[in-house]
Scaffold this motif. Structure first.
Motif, short mmCIF file in Angstrom:
data_model
loop_
_atom_site.label_atom_id
_atom_site.label_comp_id
_atom_site.label_asym_id
_atom_site.label_seq_id
_atom_site.Cartn_x
_atom_site.Cartn_y
_atom_site.Cartn_z
N LEU A 9 12.83 -24.30 -32.77
CA LEU A 9 13.23 -25.64 -32.35
C LEU A 9 14.36 -26.16 -33.22
CD1 LEU A 9 12.82 -28.27 -30.72
CD2 LEU A 9 11.10 -28.92 -32.41
N LEU A 10 14.22 -25.99 -34.54
CA LEU A 10 15.24 -26.50 -35.45
C LEU A 10 16.57 -25.78 -35.27
CD1 LEU A 10 13.16 -26.98 -38.73
CD2 LEU A 10 13.81 -28.69 -37.03
N ARG A 11 16.52 -24.47 -35.10
CA ARG A 11 17.77 -23.73 -34.90
C ARG A 11 18.46 -24.14 -33.60
NH1 ARG A 11 15.10 -19.30 -37.67
NH2 ARG A 11 14.04 -18.72 -35.74
N ALA A 12 17.65 -24.31 -32.54
CA ALA A 12 18.23 -24.70 -31.26
C ALA A 12 18.89 -26.07 -31.33
CB ALA A 12 17.14 -24.69 -30.18
N ALA A 13 18.38 -26.93 -32.21
CA ALA A 13 18.93 -28.28 -32.36
C ALA A 13 20.03 -28.35 -33.41
CB ALA A 13 17.81 -29.26 -32.72
N GLY A 14 20.31 -27.22 -34.06
CA GLY A 14 21.35 -27.20 -35.08
C GLY A 14 20.87 -27.60 -36.46
N TRP A 15 19.53 -27.62 -36.65
CA TRP A 15 18.97 -28.02 -37.94
C TRP A 15 18.28 -26.86 -38.66
CZ3 TRP A 15 19.04 -32.90 -40.30
CH2 TRP A 15 19.67 -33.91 -39.55
N GLY A 16 18.58 -25.65 -38.26
CA GLY A 16 17.89 -24.50 -38.83
C GLY A 16 18.15 -24.30 -40.31
N ASP A 17 19.31 -24.71 -40.80
CA ASP A 17 19.65 -24.52 -42.21
C ASP A 17 19.42 -25.78 -43.05
OD1 ASP A 17 20.47 -21.90 -41.71
OD2 ASP A 17 22.50 -22.55 -41.16
N LEU A 35 13.98 -33.54 -43.01
CA LEU A 35 15.09 -32.60 -43.02
C LEU A 35 16.36 -33.29 -43.49
CD1 LEU A 35 14.42 -31.15 -39.46
CD2 LEU A 35 13.61 -30.21 -41.62
N ARG A 36 17.14 -32.59 -44.30
CA ARG A 36 18.43 -33.09 -44.77
C ARG A 36 19.50 -32.06 -44.48
NH1 ARG A 36 14.82 -35.20 -48.56
NH2 ARG A 36 15.06 -37.44 -48.95
N ARG A 37 20.58 -32.54 -43.87
CA ARG A 37 21.72 -31.66 -43.56
C ARG A 37 22.97 -32.42 -43.96
NH1 ARG A 37 22.51 -30.27 -37.33
NH2 ARG A 37 23.12 -32.48 -37.37
N ILE A 43 13.51 -36.02 -38.92
CA ILE A 43 12.10 -35.73 -39.19
C ILE A 43 11.56 -34.84 -38.08
CG2 ILE A 43 9.76 -36.73 -39.27
CD1 ILE A 43 10.99 -39.15 -40.65
N LEU A 44 10.89 -33.78 -38.48
CA LEU A 44 10.17 -32.95 -37.52
C LEU A 44 8.72 -33.42 -37.51
CD1 LEU A 44 10.08 -30.47 -35.62
CD2 LEU A 44 9.40 -29.11 -37.62
N GLY A 82 3.98 -29.58 -28.79
CA GLY A 82 3.68 -30.80 -29.55
C GLY A 82 4.64 -31.08 -30.67
N ALA A 83 5.92 -30.81 -30.48
CA ALA A 83 6.90 -30.98 -31.56
C ALA A 83 8.05 -31.86 -31.11
CB ALA A 83 7.44 -29.63 -32.02
N LEU A 84 8.46 -32.75 -32.01
CA LEU A 84 9.60 -33.62 -31.77
C LEU A 84 10.48 -33.64 -33.02
CD1 LEU A 84 7.89 -36.77 -30.19
CD2 LEU A 84 9.30 -35.10 -28.98
N LEU A 85 11.77 -33.53 -32.82
CA LEU A 85 12.73 -33.76 -33.89
C LEU A 85 13.29 -35.16 -33.65
CD1 LEU A 85 14.27 -32.53 -36.31
CD2 LEU A 85 16.05 -31.84 -34.68
N ILE A 86 13.02 -36.06 -34.58
CA ILE A 86 13.35 -37.46 -34.36
C ILE A 86 14.24 -38.00 -35.47
CG2 ILE A 86 11.23 -37.91 -33.06
CD1 ILE A 86 10.07 -39.23 -35.55
N GLU A 87 14.88 -39.09 -35.17
CA GLU A 87 15.70 -39.81 -36.14
C GLU A 87 14.84 -40.24 -37.34
OE1 GLU A 87 18.38 -43.94 -36.03
OE2 GLU A 87 17.10 -43.36 -34.34
N ASP A 88 15.41 -40.15 -38.52
CA ASP A 88 14.75 -40.58 -39.75
C ASP A 88 15.22 -42.00 -40.08
OD1 ASP A 88 13.66 -40.95 -42.24
OD2 ASP A 88 14.49 -39.12 -43.12
#
Length: 328
Positions: A9-17, A35-37, A43-44, A82-88
């Motif tokens: 999920l994170l890689r697909a959204a560009g947050w894998g690293d 998560l910090r980029r 936030i996952l 059951g996973a969401l990547l949301i604004e922090d």
């Protein structure tokens, strides 16, 4: 949700690293990863045991946006897992802001109540109703986990509570966020108007009497709200919602009682079956809220049953709640 699925999920959204750091969870089964980029943060949020949590969160976030309010933006989702990547929104939760800067207590409390008044300006959505039956069912948690009572022994209290709630002052039902308190609202001062209140933890939203979320904010299990602030917000809400203060006081006592009983049960269950004894320290405050609510004449029979069935949160009783419950 497995670590592999999370990374997909994170890689697909560009947050894998992105740099990852765990966040303290709440009183639910959700887990959070910050998560910090670079300068960006997200936030996952995962709830693999119950993917409907993510589905509900996403749905209610849309309802809040439609009402001109400020839930986190959803950056990516895997609802089947059951996973969401949301604004922090950051860490400026109302509770901490008020504790650290007392001058913010009134403007932030006013803002919190204005959010509730905005909810009352819109028709109730198509969600489950928090009615007298539901409230009485949820209050049974106090009997089961706080007092070790079976359904038969809880029956007189259940009947009295349900009858009292059925006689609540009439009001148009509204979207109810359920856990609306100062640790679930985040200060976003850079935004205009009601968008200064970042809303989180609303996946259990229902449709209810407008007094429910108000009592959640004013009778906070985690902090003391000064009586003069409570009185101010009751006046403001009554005026804004077109209710008399007497009607609102009646409704607050009813829903405050139901809520306090549920919370006593939830906290006892967390301590006994969830390995989270820290919630025991909050019980005396919740019991205090319960006693003040039970002083309302409309709750005389409920008060009689509570005193007959439920022990006070004495040090000995709180200590007993550290042991596993007989009905996990």
């Amino acid at each position: 949700m497995s670590d592999t699925a999370e990374m997909d999920l994170l890689r697909a959204a560009g947050w894998g690293d992105a740099e990852q750091s765990p966040m303290e969870g709440d009183a639910s089964t959700k887990a959070f990863l910050r998560l910090r980029r670079g300068a960006e943060r997200a936030i996952l949020m995962t709830s693999p045991a119950d993917p409907s949590v993510a589905v509900n969160f996403a749905h209610v976030a849309g309802l809040l946006r439609d009402r001109g309010l400020r839930p986190p933006r959803i950056l990516s989702a895997d609802l089947t897992r059951g996973a969401l990547l949301i604004e922090d929104f950051g860490d400026r939760v109302f509770a901490r802001q008020i504790a650290n800067t007392p001058a913010l207590a009134q403007p932030l409390s006013d803002l919190a109540i204005d959010v509730l008044l905005r909810l009352g300006q819109h028709p109730a959505p198509d969600l489950a109703h928090f009615d007298a039956e539901t409230a009485a069912d949820q209050a049974e948690l106090a009997a089961t986990f706080y007092a070790d009572l079976d359904a038969a022994r809880y029956a007189p209290l259940r009947a009295a509570l349900k009858a009292a709630l059925e006689d609540a002052p009439p009001a148009e039902p509204v979207l109810m966020l359920r856990d609306y308190h100062a640790e679930n609202i985040i200060h976003l001062p850079e935004n205009p108007g009601l968008a200064r209140a970042g809303l989180i933890d609303f996946q259990d939203a229902m449709v209810a009497h407008p007094a429910y979320d108000l009592v959640s904010f004013l009778q906070d299990a985690r902090r003391d709200v000064p009586p003069d602030m409570v009185a101010r917000q009751i006046r403001r809400f009554a005026e804004g919602a077109g209710m008399t203060e007497a009607e609102l006081a009646h409704a607050l006592a009813l829903f405050g009682t139901a809520r306090a009983l549920r919370i006593l049960g939830v906290f006892a269950r967390l301590a006994r079956a969830g390995g989270k004894p820290k919630y025991l320290a909050l019980m005396p405050r919740v019991w205090g809220h319960l006693e003040r609510n039970l002083a309302h004449p409309a709750l005389a029979q409920v008060a009689h049953e509570v005193r007959a069935l439920l022990p006070r949160p004495s040090p000995d009783h709180l200590e007993s709640l550290r042991s596993p419950c007989p009905t996990p």
